[in-house]
Design an enzyme around this catalytic site. Structure first.
Site, short mmCIF file in Angstrom:
data_model
loop_
_atom_site.label_atom_id
_atom_site.label_comp_id
_atom_site.label_asym_id
_atom_site.label_seq_id
_atom_site.Cartn_x
_atom_site.Cartn_y
_atom_site.Cartn_z
N ARG A 1 0.97 -1.16 0.01
CA ARG A 1 -0.13 -0.04 -0.04
C ARG A 1 0.85 1.21 0.17
NH1 ARG A 1 -5.29 1.44 3.60
NH2 ARG A 1 -6.07 -0.12 1.80
N CYS B 1 -16.26 1.29 0.72
CA CYS B 1 -15.09 0.76 0.93
C CYS B 1 -14.75 0.82 2.39
CB CYS B 1 -13.71 0.97 0.18
SG CYS B 1 -13.30 2.50 0.30
N ASP C 1 -17.40 6.99 -1.30
CA ASP C 1 -15.95 6.85 -0.52
C ASP C 1 -16.01 7.93 0.10
OD1 ASP C 1 -13.66 6.03 0.30
OD2 ASP C 1 -12.52 6.13 -1.56
N ARG D 1 -13.23 -8.96 1.56
CA ARG D 1 -11.86 -8.56 1.05
C ARG D 1 -10.86 -10.10 1.38
NH1 ARG D 1 -9.61 -3.40 1.20
NH2 ARG D 1 -7.60 -4.51 0.66
N GLN E 1 -10.15 -4.21 -3.33
CA GLN E 1 -11.37 -3.71 -2.80
C GLN E 1 -12.48 -3.92 -4.06
OE1 GLN E 1 -12.07 -1.99 0.41
NE2 GLN E 1 -14.06 -3.10 -0.30
N HIS F 1 -7.55 0.69 -6.45
CA HIS F 1 -7.50 -0.09 -5.35
C HIS F 1 -8.22 -1.44 -5.88
CE1 HIS F 1 -7.69 -1.31 -1.24
NE2 HIS F 1 -8.70 -0.34 -0.65
N1 NVA Z 1 -9.94 6.35 -1.37
C1 NVA Z 1 -9.51 6.09 -0.01
C2 NVA Z 1 -9.92 4.61 0.30
C3 NVA Z 1 -9.62 3.99 1.41
C4 NVA Z 1 -9.75 2.57 1.64
C5 NVA Z 1 -7.91 6.44 0.17
O1 NVA Z 1 -7.45 6.32 -0.79
O2 NVA Z 1 -7.85 6.80 1.15
N1 CP Z 2 -11.26 -0.48 2.39
C1 CP Z 2 -9.68 -0.37 2.87
O1 CP Z 2 -9.00 -0.55 2.20
O2 CP Z 2 -9.75 -0.17 4.28
P1 CP Z 2 -8.50 -0.01 5.24
O3 CP Z 2 -7.83 1.36 4.54
O4 CP Z 2 -8.66 -0.15 6.60
O5 CP Z 2 -7.45 -1.06 4.72
#
Ligand code: NVA
Ligand code: CP
Length: 323
Positions: free
Chosen positions: A120, A279, A239, A307, A150, A147
């Site tokens: 990540r 998500c 989101d 997930r 997800q 993502h």
């Molecule tokens: N769009 C959000 C998703 C978090 C799971 C982010 O990138 O922070």
């Molecule tokens: N939806 C998701 O990726 O959650 P986290 O940021 O908690 O991993």
């Protein structure tokens, strides 16, 4: 040690597929995605009935987090243990990654000691550079641009509740972010209709998503009015207004997105029986009304749990191929 032993490229068993990565949804064909979703159902069923399924015994997953996580960490970690393997957890702060060791060197080292890597991070180019120097599969656990894990879980959840997604209508309300980009790729791969409504200036970057030109029976349309995007939709999804890494824009975004809160009116405009997904993590009263996310149309807890099941199928597929 013999020369031949040095030549062994990775720990994959003989006959395993060549190293593949899952850096974005379009790294897989639609047929592969449908296989994964089927396989996830099989793996979930085994888990729910306490039937052991441990094809990855002795294999190790490295998880690298440069951004915060709850679901991604727990789902990958629990999932890998359930598959019989183990996990190494690294963050920027507690590894040399945060002290300027080149990504390429990190990839070479980490992929010598582990069998699969989940990352990540911020820019997609970082995960691409890592993958280019990794001799084991690399999975995108979220970047600024995509993502894909997800979206696998979201589509799996839709199918569990409503059957095939091909031909259905999905409404995205909110930021044209990593999730929206990946939904666009999914619509192209799986042939559903994607409607996107974002405030002006926060549109999906269609070049980034680079969805296949032919939408395979699906379609993509943008709407200035979120109510119109939701009208008759089978799934409404949103989101956070401010994704990780964009916190400095928080106040500006709060104002720009005020009319993009998924509320009961939008859900009422959707098709009867429409689902709501997010998500997570969610901010009740911002991108979604509490009554929607905590209401009868919301499947967000199934979505979060799934997930783990889809990622178990994904890790099995990347390491062992079709079973
Ligand atoms: N769009 C959000 C998703 C978090 C799971 C982010 O990138 O922070
Ligand atoms: N939806 C998701 O990726 O959650 P986290 O940021 O908690 O991993």
């Amino acid at each position: 040690m013999s020369q031949n032993r040095h030549a062994i490229p990775s720990t994959l068993p003989q006959g395993a597929p060549p190293v593949r990565h899952f850096l974005q949804l379009t790294d897989f064909s639609s047929e592969e995605i449908l296989y994964l979703l089927d396989r996830a159902a099989f793996i979930k069923q085994k888990f729910k009935t306490f039937e052991r399924h441990q094809p990855l015994a002795d294999r190790t997953l490295a998880m690298i987090f440069e951004k915060a996580s709850t679901r991604t960490r727990v789902s990958f970690e629990a999932g890998m243990y359930q598959l019989g393997g183990s996990v190494v957890h690294l963050t920027t702060g507690d590894s040399q990654l945060g002290r300027s060791e080149p990504i390429e060197d990190s990839a070479k080292v980490i992929s010598r000691m582990t069998d699969i890597v989940m990352i990540r991070t911020f820019e997609q180019t970082k995960i691409e550079r890592f993958a280019a120097h990794s001799r084991v599969p690399v999975i995108n656990g979220l970047t600024n641009e995509f993502h894909p894990c997800q979206i696998l879980a979201d589509i799996f959840t839709f199918i569990e509740h409503r059957g095939p997604i091909a031909g259905k209508t999905v409404a995205w309300v909110g930021d044209g972010n990593n999730m929206a980009n990946t939904w666009l790729q999914a619509a192209a791969l799986l042939g559903f209709h994607l409607r996107v409504s974002t405030p002006s200036g926060y549109e999906v970057n269609e070049t980034t998503a680079a969805a296949p030109a032919s939408l395979g029976g699906g379609s993509y349309r943008t709407y200035a009015d979120p109510m119109q995007a939701c009208a008759g939709a089978d799934l409404v999804t949103t989101d956070v207004w401010t994704s990780m890494g964009y916190e400095a824009e928080n106040e500006v975004r709060r104002k720009a997105f005020a009319a993009w809160c998924v509320d009961r009116k939008m859900m009422a405009a959707a098709a009867p029986g429409a689902l709501f997904m997010h998500c997570l993590p969610a901010h009740r009263g911002e991108e979604v009304e509490a009554e929607v996310i905590d209401g009868p149309q919301s499947v967000v807890w199934d979505e979060a749990e799934n997930r783990m099941h889809v990622q178990k199928a994904l890790m099995e597929y990347l390491l062992l191929g079709r079973q």
